[in-house]
Motif scaffolding. Structure first.
Motif, PDB file in Angstrom:
ATOM      1  N   GLY A 234     -14.272   8.181  16.253  1.00 23.74           N
ATOM      2  CA  GLY A 234     -14.320   8.416  14.822  1.00 23.74           C
ATOM      3  C   GLY A 234     -14.351   7.129  14.033  1.00 23.74           C
ATOM      4  O   GLY A 234     -14.267   6.021  14.579  1.00 23.74           O
ATOM      5  N   ALA A 235     -14.470   7.276  12.741  1.00 25.73           N
ATOM      6  CA  ALA A 235     -14.510   6.113  11.857  1.00 25.73           C
ATOM      7  C   ALA A 235     -14.033   6.529  10.479  1.00 25.73           C
ATOM      8  O   ALA A 235     -14.181   7.678  10.072  1.00 25.73           O
ATOM      9  N   SER A 236     -13.457   5.567   9.786  1.00 24.36           N
ATOM     10  CA  SER A 236     -13.163   5.767   8.365  1.00 24.36           C
ATOM     11  C   SER A 236     -14.316   5.172   7.560  1.00 24.36           C
ATOM     12  O   SER A 236     -15.150   4.430   8.091  1.00 24.36           O
ATOM     13  N   ASP A 237     -14.345   5.496   6.283  1.00 31.73           N
ATOM     14  CA  ASP A 237     -15.419   4.952   5.455  1.00 31.73           C
ATOM     15  C   ASP A 237     -15.159   3.477   5.131  1.00 31.73           C
ATOM     16  O   ASP A 237     -14.217   2.870   5.648  1.00 31.73           O
ATOM     17  N   SER A 238     -15.974   2.900   4.265  1.00 28.34           N
ATOM     18  CA  SER A 238     -15.966   1.442   4.064  1.00 28.34           C
ATOM     19  C   SER A 238     -14.674   0.905   3.470  1.00 28.34           C
ATOM     20  O   SER A 238     -14.372  -0.278   3.607  1.00 28.34           O
ATOM     21  N   THR A 239     -13.871   1.769   2.833  1.00 26.58           N
ATOM     22  CA  THR A 239     -12.603   1.308   2.261  1.00 26.58           C
ATOM     23  C   THR A 239     -11.397   1.989   2.903  1.00 26.58           C
ATOM     24  O   THR A 239     -10.286   1.908   2.356  1.00 26.58           O
ATOM     25  N   ALA A 240     -11.600   2.655   4.032  1.00 26.20           N
ATOM     26  CA  ALA A 240     -10.516   3.374   4.720  1.00 26.20           C
ATOM     27  C   ALA A 240      -9.887   4.420   3.806  1.00 26.20           C
ATOM     28  O   ALA A 240      -8.665   4.585   3.763  1.00 26.20           O
ATOM     29  N   ALA A 241     -10.749   5.164   3.107  1.00 22.08           N
ATOM     30  CA  ALA A 241     -10.279   6.184   2.178  1.00 22.08           C
ATOM     31  C   ALA A 241     -10.302   7.579   2.788  1.00 22.08           C
ATOM     32  O   ALA A 241      -9.489   8.431   2.439  1.00 22.08           O
ATOM     33  N   GLU A 242     -11.255   7.833   3.695  1.00 22.47           N
ATOM     34  CA  GLU A 242     -11.366   9.143   4.329  1.00 22.47           C
ATOM     35  C   GLU A 242     -12.215   9.014   5.586  1.00 22.47           C
ATOM     36  O   GLU A 242     -12.884   7.996   5.786  1.00 22.47           O
ATOM     37  N   PRO A 243     -12.182  10.018   6.462  1.00 23.23           N
ATOM     38  CA  PRO A 243     -13.000   9.930   7.673  1.00 23.23           C
ATOM     39  C   PRO A 243     -14.491   9.887   7.333  1.00 23.23           C
ATOM     40  O   PRO A 243     -14.963  10.614   6.455  1.00 23.23           O
ATOM     41  N   ASP A 244     -15.192   9.029   8.032  1.00 29.06           N
ATOM     42  CA  ASP A 244     -16.643   8.954   7.885  1.00 29.06           C
ATOM     43  C   ASP A 244     -17.335   9.730   8.994  1.00 29.06           C
ATOM     44  O   ASP A 244     -18.459  10.181   8.834  1.00 29.06           O
ATOM     45  N   SER A 245     -16.625   9.893  10.126  1.00 31.28           N
ATOM     46  CA  SER A 245     -17.185  10.673  11.232  1.00 31.28           C
ATOM     47  C   SER A 245     -16.061  11.168  12.138  1.00 31.28           C
ATOM     48  O   SER A 245     -15.003  10.556  12.230  1.00 31.28           O
TER      49      SER A 245
ATOM     50  N   ARG B 115       0.861  -1.180   0.000  1.00 32.27           N
ATOM     51  CA  ARG B 115       0.000   0.000   0.000  1.00 32.27           C
ATOM     52  C   ARG B 115       0.905   1.240   0.000  1.00 32.27           C
ATOM     53  O   ARG B 115       1.980   1.227   0.588  1.00 32.27           O
ATOM     54  N   ASP B 116       0.424   2.312  -0.614  1.00 30.35           N
ATOM     55  CA  ASP B 116       1.213   3.523  -0.746  1.00 30.35           C
ATOM     56  C   ASP B 116       0.784   4.574   0.287  1.00 30.35           C
ATOM     57  O   ASP B 116      -0.054   4.313   1.147  1.00 30.35           O
ATOM     58  N   HIS B 117       1.373   5.753   0.217  1.00 23.08           N
ATOM     59  CA  HIS B 117       1.122   6.805   1.214  1.00 23.08           C
ATOM     60  C   HIS B 117      -0.330   7.277   1.161  1.00 23.08           C
ATOM     61  O   HIS B 117      -0.888   7.495   0.087  1.00 23.08           O
ATOM     62  N   TRP B 118      -0.911   7.515   2.362  1.00 22.61           N
ATOM     63  CA  TRP B 118      -2.303   7.957   2.411  1.00 22.61           C
ATOM     64  C   TRP B 118      -2.550   8.766   3.695  1.00 22.61           C
ATOM     65  O   TRP B 118      -2.754   8.199   4.769  1.00 22.61           O
ATOM     66  N   PRO B 119      -2.537  10.098   3.611  1.00 25.99           N
ATOM     67  CA  PRO B 119      -2.739  10.908   4.814  1.00 25.99           C
ATOM     68  C   PRO B 119      -4.193  11.234   5.132  1.00 25.99           C
ATOM     69  O   PRO B 119      -4.477  11.795   6.186  1.00 25.99           O
ATOM     70  N   LYS B 120      -5.118  10.879   4.226  1.00 23.08           N
ATOM     71  CA  LYS B 120      -6.507  11.312   4.404  1.00 23.08           C
ATOM     72  C   LYS B 120      -7.171  10.678   5.613  1.00 23.08           C
ATOM     73  O   LYS B 120      -8.058  11.267   6.230  1.00 23.08           O
ATOM     74  N   VAL B 121      -6.764   9.454   5.965  1.00 28.27           N
ATOM     75  CA  VAL B 121      -7.308   8.833   7.176  1.00 28.27           C
ATOM     76  C   VAL B 121      -6.349   7.748   7.650  1.00 28.27           C
ATOM     77  O   VAL B 121      -5.800   6.997   6.846  1.00 28.27           O
ATOM     78  N   PHE B 122      -6.132   7.705   8.968  1.00 30.55           N
ATOM     79  CA  PHE B 122      -5.288   6.665   9.563  1.00 30.55           C
ATOM     80  C   PHE B 122      -5.611   6.565  11.042  1.00 30.55           C
ATOM     81  O   PHE B 122      -6.509   7.251  11.539  1.00 30.55           O
ATOM     82  N   SER B 123      -4.917   5.687  11.757  1.00 29.67           N
ATOM     83  CA  SER B 123      -5.268   5.381  13.147  1.00 29.67           C
ATOM     84  C   SER B 123      -4.158   5.767  14.113  1.00 29.67           C
ATOM     85  O   SER B 123      -2.975   5.725  13.770  1.00 29.67           O
ATOM     86  N   VAL B 124      -4.568   6.108  15.326  1.00 30.27           N
ATOM     87  CA  VAL B 124      -3.664   6.436  16.438  1.00 30.27           C
ATOM     88  C   VAL B 124      -4.166   5.714  17.672  1.00 30.27           C
ATOM     89  O   VAL B 124      -5.383   5.602  17.883  1.00 30.27           O
ATOM     90  N   MET B 125      -3.250   5.206  18.478  1.00 35.36           N
ATOM     91  CA  MET B 125      -3.599   4.534  19.731  1.00 35.36           C
ATOM     92  C   MET B 125      -3.233   5.425  20.909  1.00 35.36           C
ATOM     93  O   MET B 125      -2.157   6.018  20.938  1.00 35.36           O
ATOM     94  N   LEU B 126      -4.130   5.539  21.882  1.00 36.52           N
ATOM     95  CA  LEU B 126      -3.894   6.315  23.094  1.00 36.52           C
ATOM     96  C   LEU B 126      -4.250   5.471  24.312  1.00 36.52           C
ATOM     97  O   LEU B 126      -5.269   4.774  24.315  1.00 36.52           O
ATOM     98  N   ALA B 127      -3.422   5.554  25.366  1.00 35.25           N
ATOM     99  CA  ALA B 127      -3.698   4.806  26.595  1.00 35.25           C
ATOM    100  C   ALA B 127      -3.232   5.606  27.793  1.00 35.25           C
ATOM    101  O   ALA B 127      -2.216   6.319  27.726  1.00 35.25           O
ATOM    102  N   GLY B 128      -3.952   5.463  28.910  1.00 34.52           N
ATOM    103  CA  GLY B 128      -3.521   6.046  30.175  1.00 34.52           C
ATOM    104  C   GLY B 128      -3.523   7.564  30.187  1.00 34.52           C
ATOM    105  O   GLY B 128      -3.983   8.229  29.264  1.00 34.52           O
ATOM    106  N   GLY B 129      -3.009   8.128  31.284  1.00 39.05           N
ATOM    107  CA  GLY B 129      -2.819   9.562  31.380  1.00 39.05           C
ATOM    108  C   GLY B 129      -4.059  10.402  31.221  1.00 39.05           C
ATOM    109  O   GLY B 129      -3.995  11.531  30.735  1.00 39.05           O
ATOM    110  N   GLY B 130      -5.233   9.873  31.596  1.00 35.74           N
ATOM    111  CA  GLY B 130      -6.471  10.623  31.446  1.00 35.74           C
ATOM    112  C   GLY B 130      -7.284  10.238  30.225  1.00 35.74           C
ATOM    113  O   GLY B 130      -8.286  10.885  29.916  1.00 35.74           O
ATOM    114  N   ILE B 131      -6.871   9.171  29.524  1.00 34.15           N
ATOM    115  CA  ILE B 131      -7.620   8.663  28.364  1.00 34.15           C
ATOM    116  C   ILE B 131      -8.496   7.492  28.795  1.00 34.15           C
ATOM    117  O   ILE B 131      -8.047   6.595  29.510  1.00 34.15           O
ATOM    118  N   LYS B 132      -9.735   7.496  28.372  1.00 35.24           N
ATOM    119  CA  LYS B 132     -10.626   6.380  28.666  1.00 35.24           C
ATOM    120  C   LYS B 132     -10.156   5.117  27.947  1.00 35.24           C
ATOM    121  O   LYS B 132      -9.489   5.187  26.925  1.00 35.24           O
TER     122      LYS B 132
END
Length: 445
Positions: free
Chosen positions: A388-399, A365-382
């Protein structure tokens, strides 16, 4: 010049966007019929947002920023697309997490701990080139030809300074890129680099031991002589790099003079069973070292691992690279929790962008900045939240799209740093720590 506490309404408010929409104007007109003018509405919205902002208490004492250079594929990690055609979903299977969500099969250990952390599936920006994407994810700013922005670590170092005679900002194993530096801030706020990999059998932190043949008394005499010379030199030279060198020397002396601080860098002090739990890999031992350092007093650790720019053979490369990260992150979460440190340590796992929705002809797969994922834990994070969500093909944010500025503002708020505070750039130019980022309140405990 100090900014007013007044804030304009959120850009995500349905009535008040970047400019008032037709719906917003109609709503404002309807409300004015009940005695509220448009300025009244704006002021009330601003005060409501300020009240929400003030209600969120700083909970993180330290940050472990795990950066995955190259651009990790969201589909092959935290955002699989099992119902898309094969050329979009890829070859790897989804697995169910403890929260009922689905991750990719590459992260089975994290899937078992999904209730302990949260995932943002709607990170987005517009920079598809590696350096520009990295800049976004280390500073919260878009790149600018006019300003060099400071990294997260440099800002934290500037705002809080050292704790327990340890550098406030440490990079494992080295400063990872040019955007992990101090930007327009003095270079004295730069990161302390280990200079060696904790996974190596002969691991030794650079410059942390006295040179051969130099005992403690000789070291103290040298230190005293250097201070006399430096005092005279400083009277004649006031350049930033001279002041930074003085700061580096003083912090190095503090480390050498403080056995407890120096010991924090000795990973061999850890129990062998715990080292095995993290994994005797680059990812595992770097993460273990990160925990040692924040436990001892380092405020922000930037740890890098792997090469995620997988334009070819994505399936094979993910199966090769991800297991040690999955094991190490799972062990880190368990370890921080067992030590009572998870609530005060923010773990943030990022990459400069994601990968294209469709698998290419080289099975990558090639470069794609329009949508991607980040993980957060601890420090005041639930825990257990998917934001949020990406669309059905992970092409852009859906929400609920999240920008680098939003992520940065949230991180700083959890540390107790006011993100719109103005710092001074050369030429007495005031620049906000983050420009316009919105707190991700749904993730904040």
């Amino acid at each position: 010049m100090k900014r007013s506490a007044f804030r304009f309404p959120s850009q995500r408010n349905p009535c008040f966007g970047n400019s008032l929409s037709r719906r917003g104007m109609l709503a404002a007109g309807a409300m004015s019929g009940f005695g509220l003018t448009l300025p009244d509405l704006l002021m009330r919205q601003a005060f409501a947002e300020q009240k929400t902002y003030d209600a969120i208490k700083a909970k993180a004492k330290s940050v472990i920023h795990v950066f995955l250079p190259g651009g990790m594929a969201q589909q092959e990690s935290f955002d699989p697309k099992p119902y898309s055609p094969l050329e979009y979903r890829g070859e790897l299977r989804p697995i169910k997490t403890t929260t009922g969500e689905h991750f990719c099969e590459t992260v089975p250990q994290l899937a078992k701990r999904a209730d302990k952390f949260s995932i943002i599936r709607s990170m987005t920006h517009g920079e598809a080139a590696h350096p520009r994407g990295v800049h976004n994810m280390f500073t919260g700013y878009k790149p600018s030809p006019a300003v060099q922005y400071p990294s997260f670590g440099a800002v934290v170092s500037h705002e809080y300074g050292p704790r327990n005679n340890l550098p406030p900002y440490v990079c494992i194993p080295n400063v990872p890129n040019e955007f992990a530096g101090t930007g327009y801030l003095p270079s004295s706020y730069g990161g302390f680099a280990l200079g060696s990999d904790p996974a190596r059998g002969d691991f030794k932190v650079r410059d942390l031991n006295l040179a051969g043949g130099v005992d403690e008394q000789r070291f103290l005499r040298r230190k005293s002589a250097l201070q006399i010379v430096n005092h005279s030199f400083d009277q004649m030279h006031t350049a930033d790099n001279v002041g930074a060198m003085d700061t580096f020397y003083e912090r190095a002396y503090d480390l050498l003079d403080t056995p407890a601080a120096k010991e924090a860098f000795d990973i061999n002090k850890e129990d062998n069973k715990l080292r095995d739990k993290y994994g005797r890999s680059e990812a595992g031992q770097r993460l273990l070292m990160s925990r040692r350092l924040v436990e001892a007093g380092v405020r922000l650790v930037t740890m890098t691992y792997g090469q995620w720019d997988m334009h070819q053979n994505l399936t094979g490369n993910m199966k090769k690279t991800m297991p040690s990260l999955d094991q190490g992150l799972a062990a880190l979460i368990d370890d921080l929790s067992d030590r009572g440190m998870l609530d005060e340590t923010l773990v943030m796992v990022t990459s400069e962008f994601g990968r294209t929705p469709k698998v290419n002809t080289d099975a990558g797969r090639d470069h794609w900045p329009k949508v991607f994922s980040v993980m957060l834990a601890g420090g005041g994070i639930k825990g257990g939240i998917i934001h949020g969500a990406s669309d059905s093909t992970a092409a852009e944010p859906d929400s609920d799209p999240v920008s680098p500025a939003d992520l940065a503002a949230t991180m700083y708020r959890l540390l107790g740093i006011v993100s719109d505070k103005e710092l001074m750039a050369p030429g007495d130019r005031p620049i906000e720590i983050v420009d316009g980022g919105k707190l991700i309140t749904s993730l904040m405990a």
